[in-house]
Design a protein around this motif. Structure first.
Motif, PDB file in Angstrom:
ATOM      1  N   ARG A  36      -5.120   5.885  -2.017  1.00 14.24           N
ATOM      2  CA  ARG A  36      -3.976   5.293  -0.722  1.00 14.24           C
ATOM      3  C   ARG A  36      -4.230   3.200  -1.775  1.00 14.24           C
ATOM      4  N   HIS A  37      -3.331   2.560  -2.153  1.00 15.17           N
ATOM      5  CA  HIS A  37      -4.045   1.624  -3.167  1.00 15.17           C
ATOM      6  C   HIS A  37      -2.348   0.342  -3.085  1.00 15.17           C
ATOM      7  N   GLU A  38      -2.391  -0.704  -3.453  1.00 13.92           N
ATOM      8  CA  GLU A  38      -1.567  -1.223  -3.652  1.00 13.92           C
ATOM      9  C   GLU A  38      -2.376  -2.422  -4.658  1.00 13.92           C
ATOM     10  N   GLU A  80      -8.103   1.943  -1.115  1.00 16.07           N
ATOM     11  CA  GLU A  80      -8.332   1.728  -0.036  1.00 16.07           C
ATOM     12  C   GLU A  80      -9.003   3.039   0.223  1.00 16.07           C
ATOM     13  N   SER A 105      -4.010  10.969  -6.685  1.00 11.70           N
ATOM     14  CA  SER A 105      -2.751  10.850  -6.311  1.00 11.70           C
ATOM     15  C   SER A 105      -2.563  10.251  -4.694  1.00 11.70           C
ATOM     16  N   TRP A 106      -3.740  11.175  -3.962  1.00  8.92           N
ATOM     17  CA  TRP A 106      -3.714  10.694  -2.314  1.00  8.92           C
ATOM     18  C   TRP A 106      -4.448   9.371  -1.852  1.00  8.92           C
ATOM     19  N   PRO A 125     -10.323   6.501   1.473  1.00 11.35           N
ATOM     20  CA  PRO A 125      -9.151   7.087   2.380  1.00 11.35           C
ATOM     21  C   PRO A 125      -9.739   7.906   3.342  1.00 11.35           C
ATOM     22  N   GLY A 142       0.971  -1.043   0.087  1.00  7.57           N
ATOM     23  CA  GLY A 142      -0.341   0.361   0.083  1.00  7.57           C
ATOM     24  C   GLY A 142       0.884   1.383   0.092  1.00  7.57           C
ATOM     25  N   HIS A 143       0.482   2.047  -0.964  1.00  6.34           N
ATOM     26  CA  HIS A 143       1.528   3.152  -1.176  1.00  6.34           C
ATOM     27  C   HIS A 143       0.211   4.588  -1.744  1.00  6.34           C
ATOM     28  N   ILE A 144       0.345   5.795  -1.236  1.00  5.12           N
ATOM     29  CA  ILE A 144       0.028   7.073  -2.697  1.00  5.12           C
ATOM     30  C   ILE A 144       1.375   7.575  -3.829  1.00  5.12           C
ATOM     31  N   HIS A 145       1.270   8.156  -3.665  1.00  3.02           N
ATOM     32  CA  HIS A 145       2.172   8.735  -4.904  1.00  3.02           C
ATOM     33  C   HIS A 145       2.394  10.831  -4.192  1.00  3.02           C
TER      34      HIS A 145
END
Length: 194
Positions: free
Chosen positions: A173-175, A138, A170-171, A140, A112-115
């Motif tokens: 969260r995804h994986e 996910e 970009s905020w 937010p 999981g991360h954001i950009h």
């Protein structure tokens, strides 16, 4: 008493719609995975199961005409997404900030991360063998739900296929879920900034 839904999270899904471009991207991505020694070295050092040009090449649209063609297509889709999202850009356009290739081997995943420092992020899926794994998005609000009971829709899984184009803010969260495929999954990810 009426109930309103507030603050929707938009997710854009389209088909690249260009089989020739997709085939050329496949060829170029595989060639990069073979030729980009710095990218292979970075991928190995950071536990990336496969290859990514994320930390090695930042000029793909200048380096290879197929990525310049992809950029033109992405510019149109990102403009449509920005309009639908209601962005007030003050007459300016979002600009491609970074674009990188991912060649993920079986068993590969991306936690999981954001950009950060971007407005819109996305991925074009070039080769998606069966079992490649979905993009997990996910809710937010999750960090703020504290004592709330579980609910449906906390996670949404977007299943790509070859030619799929996904865009999101970009905020969000995804994986990338673990690939159970028997072949490599190839994608091109990117960020747009204001």
């Amino acid at each position: 008493m009426p109930i309103r839904q507030l603050f929707p999270t938009l997710f854009y899904e389209a088909d690249l719609g260009d089989a020739t471009l997709l085939a050329e991207l496949d060829e170029s991505c595989r060639a990069l995975a073979q030729d980009d020694t710095a990218g292979r070295r970075w991928s190995k050092a950071h536990g990336y199961r496969g290859y990514t040009s994320y930390a090695s090449l930042n000029d793909l649209p200048l380096r290879d005409p197929v990525f310049a063609d992809l950029k033109k297509a992405l510019d149109r889709h990102v403009a449509a997404f920005a309009k639908e999202a209601g962005f007030d850009l003050g007459g300016r356009k979002l600009k491609l900030d970074s674009l990188w290739v991912n060649v993920m081997k079986p068993g590969g995943t991306h936690s999981g991360h954001i950009h950060p420092h971007s407005v819109v992020s996305g991925t074009v899926y070039v080769a998606v063998p069966e079992g490649s794994g979905a993009l997990k998005l996910e809710d937010p609000r999750l960090p703020m739900l504290m004592a709330a009971p579980p609910r449906d829709g906390t996670f949404v899984y977007a299943e790509p296929r070859a030619g799929s184009l996904f865009l999101w803010e970009s905020w969000l969260r995804h994986e990338v879920m673990t690939s159970a495929a028997k072949a490599e999954r190839i994608s091109v990810s990117f960020n747009y900034r204001w």
